[in-house]
Design a protein around this motif. Sequence first.
Motif, PDB file in Angstrom:
ATOM      1  N   SER A  93       0.845  -1.193   0.000  1.00  0.00           N
ATOM      2  CA  SER A  93       0.000   0.000   0.000  1.00  0.00           C
ATOM      3  C   SER A  93       0.875   1.235   0.000  1.00  0.00           C
ATOM      4  O   SER A  93       2.073   1.179   0.222  1.00  0.00           O
ATOM      5  N   SER A  94       0.257   2.379  -0.263  1.00  0.00           N
ATOM      6  CA  SER A  94       0.984   3.635  -0.217  1.00  0.00           C
ATOM      7  C   SER A  94       0.054   4.699   0.315  1.00  0.00           C
ATOM      8  O   SER A  94      -1.167   4.554   0.281  1.00  0.00           O
ATOM      9  N   PHE A  95       0.627   5.777   0.819  1.00  0.00           N
ATOM     10  CA  PHE A  95      -0.176   6.866   1.347  1.00  0.00           C
ATOM     11  C   PHE A  95      -0.717   7.693   0.181  1.00  0.00           C
ATOM     12  O   PHE A  95       0.044   8.117  -0.679  1.00  0.00           O
ATOM     13  N   ILE A  96      -2.021   7.916   0.165  1.00  0.00           N
ATOM     14  CA  ILE A  96      -2.673   8.642  -0.925  1.00  0.00           C
ATOM     15  C   ILE A  96      -2.720  10.120  -0.564  1.00  0.00           C
ATOM     16  O   ILE A  96      -3.315  10.505   0.446  1.00  0.00           O
ATOM     17  N   LEU A  97      -2.090  10.939  -1.370  1.00  0.00           N
ATOM     18  CA  LEU A  97      -2.041  12.369  -1.123  1.00  0.00           C
ATOM     19  C   LEU A  97      -3.360  13.031  -1.504  1.00  0.00           C
ATOM     20  O   LEU A  97      -3.931  12.739  -2.554  1.00  0.00           O
ATOM     21  N   ALA A  98      -3.821  13.934  -0.644  1.00  0.00           N
ATOM     22  CA  ALA A  98      -5.062  14.695  -0.886  1.00  0.00           C
ATOM     23  C   ALA A  98      -6.213  13.757  -1.253  1.00  0.00           C
ATOM     24  O   ALA A  98      -6.978  14.027  -2.187  1.00  0.00           O
ATOM     25  N   GLU A  99      -6.340  12.675  -0.514  1.00  0.00           N
ATOM     26  CA  GLU A  99      -7.316  11.631  -0.874  1.00  0.00           C
ATOM     27  C   GLU A  99      -8.742  12.167  -0.880  1.00  0.00           C
ATOM     28  O   GLU A  99      -9.511  11.922  -1.824  1.00  0.00           O
ATOM     29  N   HIS A 100      -9.125  12.886   0.157  1.00  0.00           N
ATOM     30  CA  HIS A 100     -10.509  13.358   0.245  1.00  0.00           C
ATOM     31  C   HIS A 100     -10.771  14.480  -0.760  1.00  0.00           C
ATOM     32  O   HIS A 100     -11.853  14.558  -1.349  1.00  0.00           O
ATOM     33  N   ARG A 101      -9.791  15.319  -0.962  1.00  0.00           N
ATOM     34  CA  ARG A 101      -9.977  16.452  -1.872  1.00  0.00           C
ATOM     35  C   ARG A 101     -10.094  15.993  -3.321  1.00  0.00           C
ATOM     36  O   ARG A 101     -10.791  16.617  -4.125  1.00  0.00           O
ATOM     37  N   THR A 102      -9.404  14.914  -3.685  1.00  0.00           N
ATOM     38  CA  THR A 102      -9.389  14.446  -5.076  1.00  0.00           C
ATOM     39  C   THR A 102     -10.416  13.356  -5.344  1.00  0.00           C
ATOM     40  O   THR A 102     -10.365  12.704  -6.388  1.00  0.00           O
ATOM     41  N   PHE A 103     -11.339  13.152  -4.398  1.00  0.00           N
ATOM     42  CA  PHE A 103     -12.357  12.110  -4.559  1.00  0.00           C
ATOM     43  C   PHE A 103     -13.441  12.644  -5.493  1.00  0.00           C
ATOM     44  O   PHE A 103     -14.517  13.054  -5.070  1.00  0.00           O
ATOM     45  N   ARG A 104     -13.142  12.624  -6.801  1.00  0.00           N
ATOM     46  CA  ARG A 104     -14.034  13.207  -7.803  1.00  0.00           C
ATOM     47  C   ARG A 104     -14.419  12.158  -8.840  1.00  0.00           C
ATOM     48  O   ARG A 104     -13.766  11.113  -8.960  1.00  0.00           O
TER      49      ARG A 104
END
Length: 539
Positions: free
Chosen positions: A63-74
């Motif tokens: 796994s990896s850490f997802i940057l700006a995960e909530h902001r880019t949930f488009r």
Amino acid sequence: MALPARLVRVALLLLVALSFCAGTHHAPREFRKALDSGSDKFGLVVRRSIAEAPADINVTTNSSFILAEHRTFRKDPLNSFDRYTGGWNISEVHYWASVGYTAYPLFVVALLWFVLFFLLMIGITCHHCCCPHHSYSYSKIAYALSLILLILFTCAAIAGSAVLYDGQGKFNSSTTTTLDFVVSQANFTVENLNNLSDSLSAAKKVDIGQFLLPPNTLGQINEIQGKLNSSATDLATRTSDNSEKIRKIAKSRIALIVIAAVMLFLAFVGFLASIFGLKFLVNILVVIGWILVTATFILCGVFLLLHNVVGDTCVSMDEWVAHPTEYTALDDIIPCVDPTTANETLTRTRDVTSQLVNLVNQVITNVSNRNFPAAATPFYYNQSGPLMPTLCNPFTADLSNRTCTRGEVTLENATQVFRSFECQTKTVSGAEICSTVGRLTPRIFGQMAAGVNVSLGLYQYGPFLVQLQDCTFVRDTFTNISQNYCPGLEMHSKWVYIGLVLVSTAVMLSLIFWVIYARERRHRVYNKQHKPGPMGGNA
């Protein structure tokens, strides 16, 4: 050791991040800053593997850490409009598709406006050609309402132009300031790399009382120096090229200024033309406005996309700094080196520094502080007086940090202290001989001062080089950008976007009411002219 490519990636990432989204150059810089816990004996932050994650964090394999995960949930139009879950990743086409989708309403409005208004103009033209008999029905309510709305939308267009002009100026200022900061950081890096290279070059030439560095150390210096020179040259060239490209893009502010001025002029002239009933001029302005409004709506979408990417990038930099041990999309662009590689660089600079200090102390102990007989040439030069203190070696035998002991002089003040032991000389049989009390001839003092200065340079710049390699320097730069520059970039890009939307919408509605009000005005004038008089005639 893959130093050059990594340093170049650092500069390119900073410039790329800026192009999507200074303060001043502070001096003096702190090279030996204390790092957070979790570092090794040289102070290097170790990027932990997944297996080393804390027990309270739920981490799965690969796994990896997802940057700006909530902001880019488009929504992702390239993936059946499912939600995009990959986070900020400028190398991922689905990221661009999802962030581009946020601007689709404006592109759709531009398309609909262009097509529907075109069809409307075609319909009106056909109606006038095929139906020459016109109705001159007139409504006072329609006349008054169209006039009020026309004034309202004209004022809105003026306000939108003002917001757009002010926003583009502040956005350009924020972009320029941020770019200047990034370039200053890159130039600062190049300057330090060149200084370190110069220090290494000077170290090869150190010859103190016929004592030299060993050949294997000279070979290591040549290896490091070659990589430093290559890194500095490549970084300086790429920074200059990319900053120039971004500055050219930033000149798009001229286009925004022109748009603001043209829209303001169009709204004002169209309003006057409608008020005074200049039908032909109104028709020309309507066609021009139809095209300009379409282009401005498209530009609205572009700036909305830019605004969202700026926000995503700023959030991603924040999260990357806050999670130094996680693998992220940024690590593909700035792959921080493993501790072994970083330690190798620091070990070599520390080793050369330690050997130079030992070389100076060897001359002090075995030559300057001994009273040789006159026949012991070249070690005799009539040295006399108080004994010289030895130079403090900042490192132990295993190259870890060492505290100076009483009676040792530090690298920072060694030259000043040693100068007090310099004697005046005279030449005897081609050799310098002290004619006054002292332990150093001017020649030996100069050689010793050179050795001290080189040691000090390596001691200061070595840790900075490691900070580049283990990404500490980049994290500090990202933190500065995120805290000091991102708020301005986000706010001012939003102002440009709002100004474009406001002026586009206001001018679009003004176009419609130019036509409506001009029609109502003509009908009103016609009805007044043909109003029946008291005797049944025309008034």
